[in-house]
Design a protein around this motif. Sequence first.
Motif, PDB file in Angstrom:
ATOM      1  N   THR A  53       0.842  -1.198   0.000  1.00 49.97           N
ATOM      2  CA  THR A  53       0.000   0.000   0.000  1.00 49.97           C
ATOM      3  C   THR A  53       0.876   1.247   0.000  1.00 49.97           C
ATOM      4  O   THR A  53       0.609   2.211  -0.730  1.00 49.97           O
ATOM      5  CB  THR A  53      -0.924   0.019   1.232  1.00 49.97           C
ATOM      6  OG1 THR A  53      -1.547  -1.253   1.386  1.00 49.97           O
ATOM      7  CG2 THR A  53      -1.991   1.082   1.079  1.00 49.97           C
ATOM      8  N   ARG A  54       1.908   1.231   0.814  1.00 49.79           N
ATOM      9  CA  ARG A  54       2.818   2.386   0.861  1.00 49.79           C
ATOM     10  C   ARG A  54       3.534   2.564  -0.475  1.00 49.79           C
ATOM     11  O   ARG A  54       3.694   3.692  -0.958  1.00 49.79           O
ATOM     12  CB  ARG A  54       3.834   2.218   1.992  1.00 49.79           C
ATOM     13  CG  ARG A  54       3.205   2.194   3.371  1.00 49.79           C
ATOM     14  CD  ARG A  54       4.243   2.315   4.484  1.00 49.79           C
ATOM     15  NE  ARG A  54       5.238   1.236   4.472  1.00 49.79           N
ATOM     16  CZ  ARG A  54       5.072   0.061   5.067  1.00 49.79           C
ATOM     17  NH1 ARG A  54       3.926  -0.217   5.689  1.00 49.79           N
ATOM     18  NH2 ARG A  54       6.028  -0.849   5.046  1.00 49.79           N
ATOM     19  N   GLU A  55       3.970   1.462  -1.063  1.00 54.53           N
ATOM     20  CA  GLU A  55       4.644   1.546  -2.374  1.00 54.53           C
ATOM     21  C   GLU A  55       3.691   2.114  -3.419  1.00 54.53           C
ATOM     22  O   GLU A  55       4.076   2.946  -4.241  1.00 54.53           O
ATOM     23  CB  GLU A  55       5.125   0.162  -2.795  1.00 54.53           C
ATOM     24  CG  GLU A  55       6.222  -0.426  -1.924  1.00 54.53           C
ATOM     25  CD  GLU A  55       7.596   0.085  -2.296  1.00 54.53           C
ATOM     26  OE1 GLU A  55       7.698   0.924  -3.201  1.00 54.53           O
ATOM     27  OE2 GLU A  55       8.580  -0.373  -1.681  1.00 54.53           O
ATOM     28  N   ALA A  56       2.439   1.663  -3.392  1.00 55.67           N
ATOM     29  CA  ALA A  56       1.457   2.151  -4.362  1.00 55.67           C
ATOM     30  C   ALA A  56       1.174   3.634  -4.159  1.00 55.67           C
ATOM     31  O   ALA A  56       1.046   4.397  -5.126  1.00 55.67           O
ATOM     32  CB  ALA A  56       0.172   1.343  -4.241  1.00 55.67           C
ATOM     33  N   ALA A  82       4.300   8.856   7.304  1.00 57.53           N
ATOM     34  CA  ALA A  82       4.980   9.776   6.387  1.00 57.53           C
ATOM     35  C   ALA A  82       4.467   9.645   4.956  1.00 57.53           C
ATOM     36  O   ALA A  82       5.022  10.254   4.041  1.00 57.53           O
ATOM     37  CB  ALA A  82       6.488   9.524   6.421  1.00 57.53           C
ATOM     38  N   VAL A  83       3.406   8.856   4.767  1.00 53.06           N
ATOM     39  CA  VAL A  83       2.824   8.665   3.428  1.00 53.06           C
ATOM     40  C   VAL A  83       1.350   9.058   3.517  1.00 53.06           C
ATOM     41  O   VAL A  83       0.467   8.209   3.667  1.00 53.06           O
ATOM     42  CB  VAL A  83       2.963   7.203   2.958  1.00 53.06           C
ATOM     43  CG1 VAL A  83       2.569   7.071   1.482  1.00 53.06           C
ATOM     44  CG2 VAL A  83       4.379   6.691   3.172  1.00 53.06           C
ATOM     45  N   PRO A  84       1.058  10.352   3.434  1.00 53.82           N
ATOM     46  CA  PRO A  84      -0.302  10.832   3.700  1.00 53.82           C
ATOM     47  C   PRO A  84      -1.375  10.317   2.751  1.00 53.82           C
ATOM     48  O   PRO A  84      -2.552  10.301   3.113  1.00 53.82           O
ATOM     49  CB  PRO A  84      -0.162  12.361   3.593  1.00 53.82           C
ATOM     50  CG  PRO A  84       1.065  12.571   2.774  1.00 53.82           C
ATOM     51  CD  PRO A  84       1.979  11.450   3.110  1.00 53.82           C
ATOM     52  N   ASN A  85      -1.002   9.908   1.549  1.00 49.24           N
ATOM     53  CA  ASN A  85      -2.016   9.415   0.607  1.00 49.24           C
ATOM     54  C   ASN A  85      -2.204   7.901   0.688  1.00 49.24           C
ATOM     55  O   ASN A  85      -2.810   7.299  -0.192  1.00 49.24           O
ATOM     56  CB  ASN A  85      -1.683   9.835  -0.821  1.00 49.24           C
ATOM     57  CG  ASN A  85      -0.279   9.445  -1.244  1.00 49.24           C
ATOM     58  OD1 ASN A  85       0.612   9.321  -0.402  1.00 49.24           O
ATOM     59  ND2 ASN A  85      -0.074   9.261  -2.539  1.00 49.24           N
ATOM     60  N   ALA A  86      -1.687   7.289   1.752  1.00 49.40           N
ATOM     61  CA  ALA A  86      -1.952   5.869   2.018  1.00 49.40           C
ATOM     62  C   ALA A  86      -2.920   5.785   3.186  1.00 49.40           C
ATOM     63  O   ALA A  86      -2.674   6.340   4.258  1.00 49.40           O
ATOM     64  CB  ALA A  86      -0.656   5.137   2.358  1.00 49.40           C
TER      65      ALA A  86
END
Length: 261
Positions: A53-56, A82-86
């Motif tokens: 999910t983070r990679e995507a 640190a990945v706000p769109n996940a």
Amino acid sequence: MTAWDGEQGAFWVKWADRFDAGVEAYRERFLAAAAIESTSAVLDVGCGTGQMTREAAKAGGRALGVDLSSPMIELARDRARAVPNAEFLQADAQIHPFPEASFDRVISRHGAMFFGDAEAAFANLARALRPGGRMVLLSWQPGDRNEWASTFRRIFTANAEVPATPPAPGTLADPAATRGLLESAGFTDVRVSAVAEPMFFGRDVEDAAEFIEAQFGWMARDLSEEDGARVPGVLRADMAGHLSEGGVRYPSAAWLVEASR
């Protein structure tokens, strides 16, 4: 669902980094097949602790990871700060009412093999995909093509004969059954490709043995005291034969499943 939201989920949380490292060799090809674009909305099914999910999310516009396990979802959220769109949601992808035609990609790295009702699950995922959207799955080939699985099963059962059974359609282990299942759910252009990579189990023999004993140890519960006492030594001897500079690795084989909507 109870197991994934209980002890089994807690086990995957404890060993999250090891599970991710174990299948790291498949990551590049899996993500290349997904071909996530900067504007893609991605649904990651059976996301576990959220690595894919983070990679995507890093490659696309937004990514939603869903899983049955609250412990895994909790860790996934923590690791994605640190990945706000996940985003992550504890949900059953078989029945969850995803907004219709709301995703450009559906992906699942070894998460779509566990559906109790595979027909309903994939029909639900097909409804969630936009026209022209794509689904990419990674699933294991049968156990006899995965040396790690057959070896550990043999060791922990003291060479007990395990009757071979045809893989069920929902496990995605049989390419013909997988094609039929996905086509009946509304997918087109279904392609199933064989991929094989070494699977990582630990830095050294003891590190790998600790992990595998925790994962497969239950299989030895019914062994005699004599047979059970042999298991640790047999396991370590076999792992020593698979130890290299890259750690303890065994051959593995998977199916890369691609389909369009």
